[in-house]
Scaffold this active site. Structure first.
Site, PDB file in Angstrom:
ATOM      1  N   SER A   1     -33.186 -33.891  45.405  1.00 54.48           N
ATOM      2  CA  SER A   1     -32.389 -34.483  46.493  1.00 54.48           C
ATOM      3  C   SER A   1     -31.001 -33.870  46.640  1.00 54.48           C
ATOM      4  CB  SER A   1     -32.234 -35.990  46.241  1.00 54.48           C
ATOM      5  OG  SER A   1     -33.485 -36.635  46.273  1.00 54.48           O
TER       6      SER A   1
ATOM      7  N   GLU B   1       0.798  -1.222   0.000  1.00 46.88           N
ATOM      8  CA  GLU B   1       0.000   0.000   0.000  1.00 46.88           C
ATOM      9  C   GLU B   1       0.835   1.279   0.000  1.00 46.88           C
ATOM     10  OE1 GLU B   1      -3.118   0.439  -0.263  1.00 46.88           O
ATOM     11  OE2 GLU B   1      -4.149  -1.400   0.278  1.00 46.88           O
TER      12      GLU B   1
END
Length: 694
Positions: free
Chosen positions: A345, A85
């Site tokens: 339980s 770039e």
């Protein structure tokens, strides 16, 4: 005027005009700054304990834009990007004169803009202040903005903006979002092929989207790989290998782990962009996968919730609120870790722990599992059968109901609730009801998080631990008294560690308990090793019944699978503390060989002396001792008949100070309300009454 005089006059004028121009530029620079701050509107992120991304949220404009810095990406990708770039990025001040000259010549020659000579700084200017037209005026504005940006940011900061804002097609912006969407990983480590694709896409993000135009994406990647400047960065041989690598043709979903916890964090602090949690992503991944698979096997409308915590710190390391957050058929948006349900339980171990703590029983003490009537309450076992005489160890491992209620009747339901409060857990009772024996079989409401918090105390040698909420740092030991004594907690864990694993699962060195609520609405399983505790809930969020749903059949297999898929190494359970000994039945004292207290207070064991009976106060009596009138509380006289001296009295499971040979004693209540009084004689026979102190 002579030429010399003109020159003498012209120099100051020129300097004045130059100074004016410079002052004007400085004024313009300050008056019209580039919109850098507004450019960093990014997605909110929820991170795990190690900083890994759990979930991201789109911006208010619907964009996936994750904050990215130079440190977040592969260094070779940065080199390739700059080489492709803007080769002189580190040297110019926002504008590259050589590239600008080339672009100007092309414009004059062709009569149109052929190449824009855009530096990365100019591209950042375009990203933070987009303009649709490609005109000379727009390009000049980019040039000015690039210079302004260079005056305010250093080179790495400029790269940070580009890496965060570069377009990658659709609503993807930034290298992190793109890497996660196309490769399913953060961009810290990229292959050459992956890096080249990420360099290529921002030029024409929509036309080069791999999921829509694969050939264009491949061609763009090839152009990056064959650019001479990029080739120098890559090195020999890498181009051919990278070019043979397939380009991904579908977009992945960005991470969306811990959906309920992530949204809760965002609601708590909506303006914070990065939320740090105590979760660990590898554990979270494993738990979520197990929850999805488990729910799918159990059928439609069934959901699964899980909480895993560190028992030493109290930190939540994994939390699953539902089997699938976006599954409407399972009401996935409901966080079932925070919904109050019947625990079945699962509270029984704490009853046994109290009985161990008070010396009422040992592991091999014999207790009856036969039909019994506790003041009108007639518990029955889950399978409607009875085992007869069993050891305490067998009774807990088989989760027998009648033995558990016998022990709860002895230690007192109120005492059990007090212990829960020590762990900062307050189970919900039915309105206007005092704690009763039914709480031992699930007759209260509790959340999965609170149940895990109780078991964290059990796993932590009896010392209660407060769980965090996964986000805030509120976890840790709870100051005060223990949930259970260390010896009692060890006995319970020792028994539960020997429970057979569910069918199809292998033993993993964990202690665990299951529970099933009335009507097959909730199935539970909670297990722990020496470091972590995991709780599992299975059921329907709408509280509907699921025929055949049980803790052992549905929740326990998920528990064992979750421990396996969590990735944690099992930590051995603690060694027995001083005073914790497993004695054979023949080695027990006479008073501990059989626990034979019945609901009527009589012993089933034969003895020459009649069994002890409490004659005052009588069962169900309401005793007025000044507690409600503001007067000082008066002691209550206790009377018994029968039994063999000496006698031990207990109030709500707590022994009174002295063992006595007399058949009368004194008890000073702590306050008003229901209390259970128990007397045990020299050979272990016992009797109890419940009274209400006013």
């Amino acid at each position: 005027m002579s030429i010399r005089r003109k020159r003498l006059v012209g120099v100051p004028v020129g300097l004045f005009m130059l100074a004016g121009a410079l002052l004007g530029l400085a004024w313009a620079d300050k008056a019209f700054p580039p919109p850098i701050e507004g450019a960093m509107d990014v997605s909110a992120e929820v991170l795990d304990k190690d900083g890994q991304l759990l979930r991201a949220f789109a911006t208010k404009h619907g964009l996936w834009r994750l904050k990215t810095t130079v440190a977040d990406v592969d260094p070779r990708f940065l080199e390739m990007m700059i080489a492709y770039e803007d080769q002189r990025f580190r040297d110019h001040h926002g504008v590259d004169p050589l590239a600008l000259g080339r672009a100007a010549l092309q414009f004059v020659t062709n009569g149109r803009i052929v190449s824009g000579a855009s530096t990365l700084s100019m591209q950042v200017a375009r990203l933070i202040e987009p303009r649709r037209e490609r005109t000379v005026t727009a390009k000049l504005l980019q040039l000015a903005r690039a210079i302004q940006i260079e005056r305010r940011l250093n080179k790495d900061q400029i790269l940070d903006v580009y890496l965060t804002r570069a377009p990658y097609g659709g609503n993807l912006e930034g290298v992190r979002a793109a890497s996660l969407a196309w490769f399913g990983k953060e961009p810290r480590r990229l292959s050459v092929a992956e890096a080249a694709l990420l360099v290529a896409l921002p030029q024409l993000p929509e036309k080069r989207r791999p999921d829509r135009n694969l050939s264009a994406a491949e061609a763009a990647r090839k152009r990056v790989l064959t650019r001479m400047a990029v080739a120098k960065v890559i090195g020999e041989g890498e181009i051919e290998r990278a070019d043979m690598t397939a380009v991904p043709n579908r977009r992945r979903q960005l991470p969306a782990h811990a959906a309920h916890l992530a949204e809760a964090a965002l609601r708590q602090k909506p303006k914070v962009l990065r939320h740090h949690t105590t979760l660990r992503r590898d554990i979270q991944d494993g738990l979520e996968a197990v929850a999805r698979e488990g729910a799918a096997k159990l059928g439609p409308k069934v959901s699964v919730a899980m909480v895993m915590a560190d028992v030493r710190s109290g930190e939540i390391v994994g939390e699953v609120g539902s089997a699938a957050y976006f599954d409407a058929s399972r009401a996935g948006w409901i966080d079932m870790t925070r919904v109050t349900r019947s625990p079945g339980s699962t509270l029984k171990p704490f009853i046994y722990g109290l009985a161990f703590e008070e010396g009422l029983v040992s592991q091999e003490t014999i207790i009856e599992d036969r039909p019994a009537d506790f003041f009108g309450y007639r518990p029955r076992n889950f399978d409607m059968s009875y085992q007869g005489d069993v050891s305490i160890r067998q009774a807990l491992q088989l989760s027998l109901n009648v033995p558990a209620i016998r022990l709860l009747d002895a230690v007192g339901p109120t005492r059990l609730m007090v212990r829960f409060r020590r762990a900062d857990v307050r189970p919900a009772l039915p309105p206007n009801e005092a704690p009763g024996l039914a709480i031992g079989l699930g007759g209260v409401g509790i959340t999965l998080r609170d149940l895990v918090q109780l078991y964290a105390g059990l796993a932590n040698r009896g010392w209660p631990v407060r769980l965090g909420d996964g986000v805030e740092g509120k976890a840790g030991l709870i100051d005060g008294e223990p949930l259970l004594s260390t010896v009692a907690a060890w006995h319970v864990a020792d028994i539960l560690s020997d429970v057979l694993p569910p069918a199809g699962s292998r033993q993993r060195g964990i202690a665990y308990k299951t529970g099933t609520s009335y009507g097959y609405r909730d199935a539970w399983s909670v297990g722990f090793d020496g470091r972590h505790v995991l709780g599992v809930w299975v059921g329907r969020p709408d509280n509907g019944a699921v025929p055949g749903l049980t803790g052992y059949g549905a929740a326990a297999p998920i528990l064992f699978e979750a421990f396996a898929k969590s990735g944690i190494a099992i930590t051995p359970l603690p060694d027995a503390p001083a005073g914790a000994v497993r004695l054979a039945q023949a080695d027990l004292s006479i008073s501990q060989r059989r626990f034979s207290m019945t609901a009527s207070g009589l012993l089933s064991a034969s003895a020459r002396e009649p069994a002890p009976q409490i004659v005052f106060p009588p069962e169900g009596a309401r005793v007025e001792l000044g507690a409600m009138s503001g007067e000082a509380m008066m002691p209550l006289t206790l009377k018994l008949q029968g039994g063999r001296a000496p006698f031990r009295w207990l109030a709500n499971g707590r022994p009174l100070p002295d063992v006595t040979r007399r058949r009368t004693s004194q008890w000073l209540p702590d306050g008003g309300g229901y209390s259970t009084l128990t007397v045990i004689d020299a050979i272990g026979r016992a009797a109890s009454v419940r009274v209400f102190v006013e």
